[in-house]
Design a protein around this motif. Structure first.
Motif, PDB file in Angstrom:
ATOM      1  N   MET A   1       0.805  -0.809  -0.003  1.00  0.00           N
ATOM      2  CA  MET A   1       0.431   0.474   0.088  1.00  0.00           C
ATOM      3  C   MET A   1       0.475   0.911  -0.342  1.00  0.00           C
ATOM      4  O   MET A   1       1.591   0.591   0.638  1.00  0.00           O
ATOM      5  CB  MET A   1      -0.376   0.112   1.131  1.00  0.00           C
ATOM      6  CG  MET A   1      -1.910  -1.077   1.066  1.00  0.00           C
ATOM      7  SD  MET A   1      -2.520  -1.301   2.826  1.00  0.00           S
ATOM      8  CE  MET A   1      -4.095  -0.354   2.695  1.00  0.00           C
ATOM      9  N   THR A   2       0.106   2.234  -0.300  1.00  0.00           N
ATOM     10  CA  THR A   2       1.426   4.254  -0.078  1.00  0.00           C
ATOM     11  C   THR A   2       0.551   4.581   1.012  1.00  0.00           C
ATOM     12  O   THR A   2      -0.405   4.152   1.871  1.00  0.00           O
ATOM     13  CB  THR A   2       0.282   4.289  -1.213  1.00  0.00           C
ATOM     14  OG1 THR A   2      -0.704   4.997  -1.050  1.00  0.00           O
ATOM     15  CG2 THR A   2       0.772   4.112  -2.635  1.00  0.00           C
ATOM     16  N   GLY A   3       1.115   5.366   1.629  1.00  0.00           N
ATOM     17  CA  GLY A   3       0.935   6.349   2.716  1.00  0.00           C
ATOM     18  C   GLY A   3      -0.063   6.658   2.499  1.00  0.00           C
ATOM     19  O   GLY A   3      -1.133   6.536   3.743  1.00  0.00           O
ATOM     20  N   GLU A   4      -1.104   7.456   1.304  1.00  0.00           N
ATOM     21  CA  GLU A   4      -2.636   7.461   1.480  1.00  0.00           C
ATOM     22  C   GLU A   4      -3.458   6.868   1.866  1.00  0.00           C
ATOM     23  O   GLU A   4      -4.231   6.856   2.282  1.00  0.00           O
ATOM     24  CB  GLU A   4      -2.035   8.108  -0.261  1.00  0.00           C
ATOM     25  CG  GLU A   4      -1.760   9.576  -0.379  1.00  0.00           C
ATOM     26  CD  GLU A   4      -0.317   9.696  -0.717  1.00  0.00           C
ATOM     27  OE1 GLU A   4       0.183   8.658  -0.592  1.00  0.00           O
ATOM     28  OE2 GLU A   4       0.137  10.263  -1.244  1.00  0.00           O
ATOM     29  N   GLU A   5      -3.454   5.812   1.211  1.00  0.00           N
ATOM     30  CA  GLU A   5      -4.652   4.430   1.512  1.00  0.00           C
ATOM     31  C   GLU A   5      -4.041   4.311   2.771  1.00  0.00           C
ATOM     32  O   GLU A   5      -5.909   3.517   3.127  1.00  0.00           O
ATOM     33  CB  GLU A   5      -3.715   3.274   0.522  1.00  0.00           C
ATOM     34  CG  GLU A   5      -3.850   3.535  -1.100  1.00  0.00           C
ATOM     35  CD  GLU A   5      -3.098   2.156  -1.967  1.00  0.00           C
ATOM     36  OE1 GLU A   5      -3.339   2.372  -2.949  1.00  0.00           O
ATOM     37  OE2 GLU A   5      -2.147   1.246  -1.441  1.00  0.00           O
TER      38      GLU A   5
ATOM     39  N   ARG B   1      -4.259  14.991   4.616  1.00  0.00           N
ATOM     40  CA  ARG B   1      -4.641  13.888   5.034  1.00  0.00           C
ATOM     41  C   ARG B   1      -6.010  14.375   5.997  1.00  0.00           C
ATOM     42  O   ARG B   1      -5.639  15.433   6.395  1.00  0.00           O
ATOM     43  CB  ARG B   1      -4.228  12.693   5.780  1.00  0.00           C
ATOM     44  CG  ARG B   1      -3.230  11.941   5.001  1.00  0.00           C
ATOM     45  CD  ARG B   1      -3.935  10.655   4.123  1.00  0.00           C
ATOM     46  NE  ARG B   1      -4.633  11.393   2.697  1.00  0.00           N
ATOM     47  CZ  ARG B   1      -5.589  11.211   2.131  1.00  0.00           C
ATOM     48  NH1 ARG B   1      -5.482   9.701   2.583  1.00  0.00           N
ATOM     49  NH2 ARG B   1      -5.216  10.664   0.750  1.00  0.00           N
ATOM     50  N   ARG B   2      -6.628  13.952   6.154  1.00  0.00           N
ATOM     51  CA  ARG B   2      -8.145  14.604   6.815  1.00  0.00           C
ATOM     52  C   ARG B   2      -7.139  14.329   8.630  1.00  0.00           C
ATOM     53  O   ARG B   2      -7.440  13.599   8.391  1.00  0.00           O
ATOM     54  CB  ARG B   2      -9.029  14.695   6.276  1.00  0.00           C
ATOM     55  CG  ARG B   2     -10.078  15.070   5.687  1.00  0.00           C
ATOM     56  CD  ARG B   2     -11.430  14.594   5.351  1.00  0.00           C
ATOM     57  NE  ARG B   2     -10.948  12.942   5.009  1.00  0.00           N
ATOM     58  CZ  ARG B   2     -12.168  11.936   4.248  1.00  0.00           C
ATOM     59  NH1 ARG B   2     -13.723  12.274   4.377  1.00  0.00           N
ATOM     60  NH2 ARG B   2     -12.254  11.479   3.223  1.00  0.00           N
ATOM     61  N   SER B   3      -7.571  15.160   9.763  1.00  0.00           N
ATOM     62  CA  SER B   3      -7.659  14.606  11.050  1.00  0.00           C
ATOM     63  C   SER B   3      -8.195  15.540  11.484  1.00  0.00           C
ATOM     64  O   SER B   3      -8.663  16.346  11.844  1.00  0.00           O
ATOM     65  CB  SER B   3      -5.996  14.195  11.013  1.00  0.00           C
ATOM     66  OG  SER B   3      -6.104  14.199  12.177  1.00  0.00           O
ATOM     67  N   VAL B   4      -8.106  15.192  12.965  1.00  0.00           N
ATOM     68  CA  VAL B   4      -8.576  16.382  14.268  1.00  0.00           C
ATOM     69  C   VAL B   4      -7.446  16.664  14.872  1.00  0.00           C
ATOM     70  O   VAL B   4      -6.220  16.166  14.517  1.00  0.00           O
ATOM     71  CB  VAL B   4      -9.620  15.533  14.855  1.00  0.00           C
ATOM     72  CG1 VAL B   4     -10.386  15.168  14.157  1.00  0.00           C
ATOM     73  CG2 VAL B   4      -8.323  14.395  15.790  1.00  0.00           C
ATOM     74  N   ASP B   5      -6.813  17.735  15.744  1.00  0.00           N
ATOM     75  CA  ASP B   5      -6.469  18.389  16.141  1.00  0.00           C
ATOM     76  C   ASP B   5      -7.109  18.314  17.744  1.00  0.00           C
ATOM     77  O   ASP B   5      -7.626  17.533  18.543  1.00  0.00           O
ATOM     78  CB  ASP B   5      -5.958  19.983  16.310  1.00  0.00           C
ATOM     79  CG  ASP B   5      -6.776  20.913  16.290  1.00  0.00           C
ATOM     80  OD1 ASP B   5      -7.877  20.658  16.949  1.00  0.00           O
ATOM     81  OD2 ASP B   5      -7.117  22.427  16.187  1.00  0.00           O
TER      82      ASP B   5
ATOM     83  N   ASP C   1      -6.788  19.294   7.873  1.00  0.00           N
ATOM     84  CA  ASP C   1      -5.619  18.622   7.364  1.00  0.00           C
ATOM     85  C   ASP C   1      -4.760  18.858   7.602  1.00  0.00           C
ATOM     86  O   ASP C   1      -3.936  20.010   7.973  1.00  0.00           O
ATOM     87  CB  ASP C   1      -5.999  19.456   5.477  1.00  0.00           C
ATOM     88  CG  ASP C   1      -7.712  18.595   5.172  1.00  0.00           C
ATOM     89  OD1 ASP C   1      -8.019  18.568   5.791  1.00  0.00           O
ATOM     90  OD2 ASP C   1      -7.780  19.181   4.045  1.00  0.00           O
ATOM     91  N   VAL C   2      -4.172  17.460   7.088  1.00  0.00           N
ATOM     92  CA  VAL C   2      -2.934  17.514   7.553  1.00  0.00           C
ATOM     93  C   VAL C   2      -1.588  17.104   6.810  1.00  0.00           C
ATOM     94  O   VAL C   2      -1.949  16.056   6.076  1.00  0.00           O
ATOM     95  CB  VAL C   2      -2.472  16.018   9.496  1.00  0.00           C
ATOM     96  CG1 VAL C   2      -1.252  15.709   9.268  1.00  0.00           C
ATOM     97  CG2 VAL C   2      -3.356  16.698  10.625  1.00  0.00           C
TER      98      VAL C   2
END
Lengths: 366, 366, 366, 366
Positions: free
Chosen positions: A262-266, B315-319, B326-327
């Motif tokens: 896999m890739t990091g995004e996946e 990537r979507r995340s939270v703080d 978005d991180v």
């Protein structure tokens, strides 16, 4: 881990051979005040018990557990036992040790078995029924696991057989309720797979052969924060516990070996804030564990069970005197030992989680 | 295993974070009289060291090891150190802790990283460079492993990268000698794979992405008899050690997961008597371990390393305050952390074998 | 040490309460090939067994040991068992659990007993016969110790009662042979002391009181080199093992507390070369251990046993509801628990030495 | 305990020799969020530091501690460190390794020292300054103990020298405040004893001799409920920790060896209900521990330190080649090593209590 003990604060020591008078375990470090009945333990043992279908060994063992220490009876409900915080000793007597001539097994090294390695290591060997390597040892694990399940409030640990030899389940049919159904001798979560597995295993059995299997364990209700960053990773200890089961040759967590492709995004499990205002994961590639620490998502582990080496087809080997022989293993054996590995895997995962629950509480007070 | 210690008789305790002044390990229980040079340790560290090609992180760390205790110099050869049986402390100073603004990392939970789990567990977190979860911690393992290799006479532990993302080596080209060749930035045993991996990883790197990998470790010269039947299985402890490496999501021994698809006939390693009059295995599906005990065949383990979650793609995340963010992880990172995992995996396998060598000798006197 | 386990390579886990169905131990890590008979174990248990004279508790327990695992019978001598290297489970059933009303004991905290501490710790308590703190638990230690004695070739561990309350033996009369004599209910090595102790203890018993005692354990045949310099000192582990016995409040090695009053000249054990050309110690103030490591001299340890708190004289206390009460402990009790502590102390010293024998062999190969 | 590690959840590993570049410890399992300053650690080290009066060794070691890992600085108060729950590595560099000819020490076995035992055990020995058995190793314990003190809220651990050779303090003069007074080179709680001890020790020192000592440690603020009934007794682990200190030959808890002479009536600590409605003990013969579990009373332990064997008076011995020699130990030595044992004893008791505090919390959640 010590030779016959696993866990740090929830510690399980097992003992006993296939053909001795009994086997059992001592569970040390169990919190006081945990309530259970002997029937709770027995129910788990009954799931692992041999002789329940034509697809498992025909050895007839009632596997009746006795609780010898570490509990007091609840005064109001005498069937309910309450742990006192002292070691809980449980014993299961061996009943069906069929008397037979062990001459050949005593003299020959069965390929794929530990016979040769035992002799090199110890110089003496209890060859009857595999001695300490017998699958009967796992009954003690299941008994301990039944207690472990009660240590962590809200914990639910379930397992399922997801592949047998070349046959796989259809994950779209996954039905946890079906796993425990009376018509399901395979712990499969896919109702459509029963007929497929049954036909396949009948063939294997008639051919005097055996097949491997793949088991998946899912633990729900695991609090976030269990484990540690390096050598007490929750996934590491789950892997260690599962690898300690006989015939297990591989373990993976979450997407496991697939992540290598896999890739990091996946692979990254993205997060949002849920309706309850708490962090919410949008996927669970990680199998509920990041950096060795549980995230609050379901913990998912899979393990591969090799085909038993006890087969009727003759295999080339040598004997204790250094002569070349052909070995053919008669007797009562599971054509697919992976089936009964389901409750064992659950027990081992439950024990790992209970142990880390206590360790986390010890270090952090939470 | 304790939180930061592994092994029973050959015990390794590691300490240190990515951005503290130093990191290191204490090796306890090493036999007295083992001879080595600092250069022996350094050579292993250099194999793991970052910054050696464009395919790994550009952090510049000399990773110079200091041996602080547990040895005396050989009078005749002062460069040669001799272990005294007391704890061997080794330290590596951090040099290239690039100063930067950690504001975002301190506030945001990077998806696929342990940030969130750390905060839930400990309530406090050293966010600089991943803290304890930094790949730098593995330098301490490699130093310990360099000693472990010397504990078991005749032991040779080698590793190789066998797959990267969707690309695999051709096992027919396997050449151990090539793994350490100067033209090989990937620890691949297949010369033909270098160009393939290089092109592939350049693409991945330019895309700001990352990929997983598959590593294989082979230990030769492992005496038969190491391990134990149930909870101190040699394969179990190797699996535990490998799973303790950052980003590892799966481990298998010998034919591993493939055994789930095999029959007993296929899987059993048959035996004959060799020309030297000793038992000879005709195959090694078991990966050198049966019933948890080494057979004298090469010990073979494979592990899957997930793609690092430190990627440029948002990537979507939270703080930490519960806001959605978005991180995007900037900075110096390995596009395939699996590459440098090769010497780490070797070290962890060597430590497991050294530990069991001493444990076996303790119990049996052999 | 874990809660109910002691030792590292020779590991003993005990379980069981005074009034449960049974108690026992699991001995893990015992070398393979050790030969013993059930009678060997039973002989040690019989030395500790209650009800053998008017000076000890009148509880009638046959203390018959069953060996449930970890052994095979020698083919030529079926009474002889041979250890296989797997865990040895031994069980002793409780027979004489006199039914009585535990109402008072359940409600009141007996001064000098652990009742109050148990309730604070666990919130639940098996008050029958002291639960886990019962002297019956020590039977499991004696059984394990009987095996430990056989692990170290040439090891002889003997103990003796050297003082009881205000009465002491005359060391000039020391006669090891007399300790086991049938006319000696006290394990005293001084024949002249029997009458003195008997009269004294009759008085104590009739007064409903109890007295303390001093026990000395001497281990001969301990190879030089066992132990380690700091946290695995042989004397430290012997002290730990002895302090784990109920009612023990102090431990000393060699000249022990007397060394606090000595000068360096007095305390140093000088050395010469013996007739056999080997180093010879001219004294043994050190009790056979220097810097935590055995010297080859006899290992000498002493421990103090407090008077049991189970006495007929009323003592002021409180009950579980916080009321002030007067407690008077009726029932069958040892007026001097120190007497039966002699074989227990021997067992604990033997276990410590066996463990270090294996640990030393593991680390050094010697 | 492992060779160089003690504790289960609050685990301390120490390393380093007298004449290597440094010594130190790794504290693993410390709870996160503990706040301290380097000055807090240094203050404890300074109490143990050599060279502070003519009554201790004149080796000049600043004993400056460096904290290398496991902490982050508090943002508001940068001098304040906050533990992160990861391993805390502390290092102290050796500065005053006086260069000298070790020829004699390398060749001769000093009576009362571990030289001979080391050579038998390891076959190799770091003879410079006693190697691992040097009193310098105890600096690492004191550093760890300084942290341990902060783990248990309200814990106060204090120690005092109560006897030196033939001289004893008058317990009626006991004044804890005086122990730390600047005019008190002996950690004595009795101001009147200073002159007596000073004159006595001057004589001893001038005679080239040495004397033993007796140390008492009192821990207040120990919560009730710490410890366990059999092999994790709080008193047992305190005894083990104290016995691990160099030159300690005996340990006792509460009334200790005196209880061997007592009756049950004398020894039982009676209880009443205090003004606050809680159970109140009327005496503390037990030293705060009953059945291995703390009662909430002060925990009291005493240990005997033998006179150092490093004396100027020649003693008969042998050398490594088996020749008889006379040994006279020159150099810088403590005439009464017991003095500096006071802060070491405190540290070891604090570590035992911190460990059991975490273990109790882990098992019971309280």
């Amino acid at each position: 881990m010590s030779h016959n003990t696993f866990g740090h604060l929830f510690r399980v020591t097992t003992w006993g051979e296939s053909h001795g008078p009994a086997l059992g375990c001592v569970v040390d470090g169990c919190p006081p005040g945990i309530r259970f009945t002997v029937a709770d333990i027995q129910a788990e043992l009954d799931r692992r018990r041999p002789g329940q279908s034509r697809f498992v060994t025909q050895r007839r063992e009632p596997d009746q557990v006795k609780v010898l220490s570490g509990v007091v009876a609840d005064e109001a409900h005498p069937d309910t036992l309450v742990t006192t915080g002292t070691p809980i000793s449980m014993m299961i007597e061996n009943v069906d040790q069929r008397s037979k001539d062990y001459g050949e097994i005593a003299q020959q090294y069965r390929p794929g078995h530990a016979d040769y390695a035992y002799d090199v290591k110890y110089g003496v060997r209890d060859y009857r029924g595999g001695g300490r390597s017998s699958a009967r040892e796992t009954a003690a694990r299941v008994a301990a696991g039944a207690l472990a399940r009660k240590v962590v409030p809200g914990l639910v640990v379930r397992g399922a057989l997801v592949a047998m030899g070349e046959k796989e389940i259809d994950r779209d049919n996954w039905n946890w309720g079906f796993v425990e159904s009376g018509d399901n001798p395979f712990f499969t979560p896919d109702p459509a797979s029963v007929a497929v597995f049954a036909d396949y295993l009948d063939e294997v059995r008639k051919a005097g052969s055996s097949v491997g299997a793949l088991i998946e364990i899912v633990a729900e209700g695991v609090p976030a924060g269990l484990g540690a960053p390096v050598y007490a990773k929750l996934d590491q200890d789950i892997a260690s516990n599962l690898m300690s089961i006989n015939a297990v040759k591989g373990v993976e967590i979450g997407d496991g070996f697939a992540t290598a492709r896999m890739t990091g995004e996946e692979n990254a499990d993205e997060m949002r804030i849920g309706n309850d205002g708490k962090p919410l994961f949008l996927a669970n590639h990680a199998g509920g564990i990041l950096g060795g620490i549980s995230t609050g998502q379901p913990v998912v582990a899979r393990f591969a069970v090799k085909p038993t080496s006890s087969i009727l087809t003759p295999r080339r080997s040598v004997d204790v005197e250094g002569k070349e022989v052909d070995v053919r293993t008669k007797g009562r054996h599971d054509p697919c030992v992976g089936i009964r590995a389901v409750p064992i895997g659950e027990a081992m995962v439950a024990c790992a989680i209970a142990d880390h629950y206590l360790r986390h509480r010890g270090q952090t007070g939470r």
